[in-house]
Write a protein that holds these residues in place. Structure first.
Motif, PDB file in Angstrom:
ATOM      1  N   THR A 239      -4.425  -2.116  -4.355  1.00 29.85           N
ATOM      2  CA  THR A 239      -5.006  -0.994  -4.524  1.00 29.85           C
ATOM      3  C   THR A 239      -6.273  -1.212  -5.523  1.00 29.85           C
ATOM      4  OG1 THR A 239      -3.499  -0.684  -6.441  1.00 29.85           O
ATOM      5  CG2 THR A 239      -2.922   0.398  -4.667  1.00 29.85           C
TER       6      THR A 239
ATOM      7  N   SER B 249      -6.324   1.590 -12.089  1.00 32.83           N
ATOM      8  CA  SER B 249      -5.108   1.597 -12.387  1.00 32.83           C
ATOM      9  C   SER B 249      -4.572   0.343 -12.916  1.00 32.83           C
ATOM     10  CB  SER B 249      -4.020   2.052 -11.204  1.00 32.83           C
ATOM     11  OG  SER B 249      -4.518   3.267 -10.569  1.00 32.83           O
TER      12      SER B 249
ATOM     13  N   ARG C 152       0.957  -1.299  -0.200  1.00 31.07           N
ATOM     14  CA  ARG C 152       0.085  -0.137  -0.026  1.00 31.07           C
ATOM     15  C   ARG C 152       0.922   1.236   0.185  1.00 31.07           C
ATOM     16  NH1 ARG C 152      -4.473  -2.620   4.390  1.00 31.07           N
ATOM     17  NH2 ARG C 152      -6.010  -3.146   3.066  1.00 31.07           N
ATOM     18  N   ARG C 153       1.889   1.374   0.741  1.00 32.09           N
ATOM     19  CA  ARG C 153       2.871   2.600   0.722  1.00 32.09           C
ATOM     20  C   ARG C 153       3.707   2.825  -0.527  1.00 32.09           C
ATOM     21  NH1 ARG C 153       5.435   0.516   5.565  1.00 32.09           N
ATOM     22  NH2 ARG C 153       7.198   0.070   4.345  1.00 32.09           N
ATOM     23  N   ASP C 154       4.010   1.357  -1.173  1.00 29.53           N
ATOM     24  CA  ASP C 154       4.617   1.693  -2.548  1.00 29.53           C
ATOM     25  C   ASP C 154       3.657   2.135  -3.667  1.00 29.53           C
ATOM     26  OD1 ASP C 154       6.684   0.373  -1.358  1.00 29.53           O
ATOM     27  OD2 ASP C 154       6.688  -1.382  -2.472  1.00 29.53           O
ATOM     28  N   ALA C 155       2.448   1.998  -3.489  1.00 28.75           N
ATOM     29  CA  ALA C 155       1.445   2.158  -4.504  1.00 28.75           C
ATOM     30  C   ALA C 155       1.514   3.489  -5.293  1.00 28.75           C
ATOM     31  CB  ALA C 155      -0.039   2.042  -4.004  1.00 28.75           C
ATOM     32  N   GLU C 156       1.611   4.498  -4.601  1.00 26.85           N
ATOM     33  CA  GLU C 156       1.737   5.678  -5.376  1.00 26.85           C
ATOM     34  C   GLU C 156       2.917   6.089  -5.924  1.00 26.85           C
ATOM     35  OE1 GLU C 156       1.120  10.712  -4.039  1.00 26.85           O
ATOM     36  OE2 GLU C 156       0.966   9.130  -2.391  1.00 26.85           O
ATOM     37  N   GLY C 157       4.048   5.561  -5.474  1.00 28.06           N
ATOM     38  CA  GLY C 157       5.447   5.877  -6.159  1.00 28.06           C
ATOM     39  C   GLY C 157       5.532   5.039  -7.473  1.00 28.06           C
TER      40      GLY C 157
ATOM     41  N   GLY D 101       2.520   4.561  -9.255  1.00 29.26           N
ATOM     42  CA  GLY D 101       1.639   5.167 -10.086  1.00 29.26           C
ATOM     43  C   GLY D 101       0.156   4.570  -9.853  1.00 29.26           C
TER      44      GLY D 101
ATOM     45  N   THR E  50      -2.933   4.437  -8.449  1.00 30.45           N
ATOM     46  CA  THR E  50      -3.993   5.384  -7.784  1.00 30.45           C
ATOM     47  C   THR E  50      -5.219   4.939  -7.087  1.00 30.45           C
ATOM     48  OG1 THR E  50      -4.606   6.225  -9.985  1.00 30.45           O
ATOM     49  CG2 THR E  50      -2.772   7.432  -8.849  1.00 30.45           C
TER      50      THR E  50
END
Length: 251
Positions: free
Chosen positions: A219, A195, A182-187, A189, A191
C-alpha cells in the motif's frame, strides 16, 4: 505500489522508484533496547545483497525451498524479499530437513542442522552484528553479506504464479501474496501512502506477515515492527505510537 506488481519483489521495486528515502521498516527489540530504521533504499540494498548471496554463493534458484527459522525481525523481512527476488520458496518456520537452504537465528541452530544443504546463521545482534564465534556447520550472514553486490539480477525470471511462500502450512504464489496483502490492507488500517502500522505479531502466521511486512509494502505504507512488545508498558507504548506517527496498531 503499482497495479502491475505481481510479486513482493515487484512491490519493493515500485516503492524504490516512487520514494527511496522514506522509512519502510522501523524495528524495535524491547528485550535489548534496539531500534533500527531502514528507508526503502537501505532495505532494498540489504535485499539485493542477500539475494546475491542466496543465488550466487548458496546456489539457490527458482523452486528451491529456503527454511527461515527466524523471529519477526527486520533481517527476516530482508530474507523474505530476497527469496522473492530469486524465486525461491520462503518457508517460515519450515522443516529444515526438507529445505535446500536453511537460515537460522541463534535459538534454532539445533533444528537447522537437519538441513543437508547450505546453512546460514544470523546472530540477530544490534546493528547486524556478527557471532562472536561462527556456529559450526554454518556461514555467518553478517560476515558474508557485506561484500555482495548492491544490484541484483536473477539468473531466471521469477514466475508470479509459482510457489513463493509457505506459512503455517499454507502455500502461496507470489501473485497470491500480493493480492491477499492488498485485500488485507483496509482491515489493518493501511489506507495508502503515509499509513504507518505498528505490529507486535510474530511471523509464524499469514496475519503476522501481512501486518508486519506485506500490507505496508502493498500500500505504500511503512511498518514499526516490534519484537518482545510484552516488555513495554502501556504508557511507553503510547509514547512510541505518538513519536513514530503510527496510524494503525496490531498486537
Amino acid at each position: 505500489m503499482n497495479a502491475t506488481d505481481r510479486t513482493p519483489a515487484d512491490l519493493l521495486r515500485s516503492a524504490l522508484a516512487a520514494d527511496p528515502g522514506r522509512p519502510l521498516v522501523t524495528f524495535y527489540d524491547d528485550a535489548t533496547g534496539e531500534r533500527v530504521e531502514l528507508s526503502v533504499a537501505t532495505f532494498a540494498n540489504w535485499v539485493a545483497k542477500t539475494a546475491n548471496l542466496l543465488q550466487g554463493d548458496l546456489g539457490a534458484g527458482p523452486g528451491d525451498r529456503v527454511a527461515l527459522l527466524l523471529p519477526a525481525h527486520w533481517q527476516t523481512a530482508v530474507w523474505l524479499l530476497a527469496c522473492s527476488s530469486v524465486g525461491t520458496v520462503a518457508d517460515m518456520a519450515g522443516d529444515a530437513a526438507a529445505a535446500d537452504v536453511v537460515v537460522s537465528g541463534p535459538d534454532a541452530l539445533d533444528a537447522a542442522r537437519a538441513c543437508g544443504g547450505e546453512r546460514v546463521a544470523l546472530a540477530l545482534r544490534p546493528l547486524g552484528g556478527r557471532f562472536p564465534q561462527v556456529p559450526e556447520g554454518f556461514v555467518d550472514y553478517a560476515v558474508e553479506v557485506p561484500g555482495q553486490g548492491d544490484r541484483f539480477v536473477p539468473f531466471s525470471p521469477v514466475d508470479p504464479e509459482e510457489a513463493a511462500l509457505i506459512v503455517a502450512g499454507r502455500e502461496f504464489t507470489g501473485a497470491e501474496v500480493v493480492e491477499r496483502a492488498r485485500r488485507d490492507a483496509e482491515g489493518l488500517g493501511l489506507t495508502g501512502p503515509g499509513s504507518r502500522i505498528l505490529s507486535g505479531d510474530g511471523f509464524e502466521t499469514w496475519e503476522g506477515l501481512s501486518a508486519g511486512l506485506y500490507g505496508a509494502l502493498a500500500t505504500g505504507g511503512s511498518v514499526v515492527l516490534c519484537r518482545n512488545l510484552g516488555e513495554v508498558g502501556e504508557e511507553a507504548l503510547a509514547r512510541r505510537i505518538e513519536s513514530e506517527r503510527v496510524t494503525a496498531v496490531v498486537r
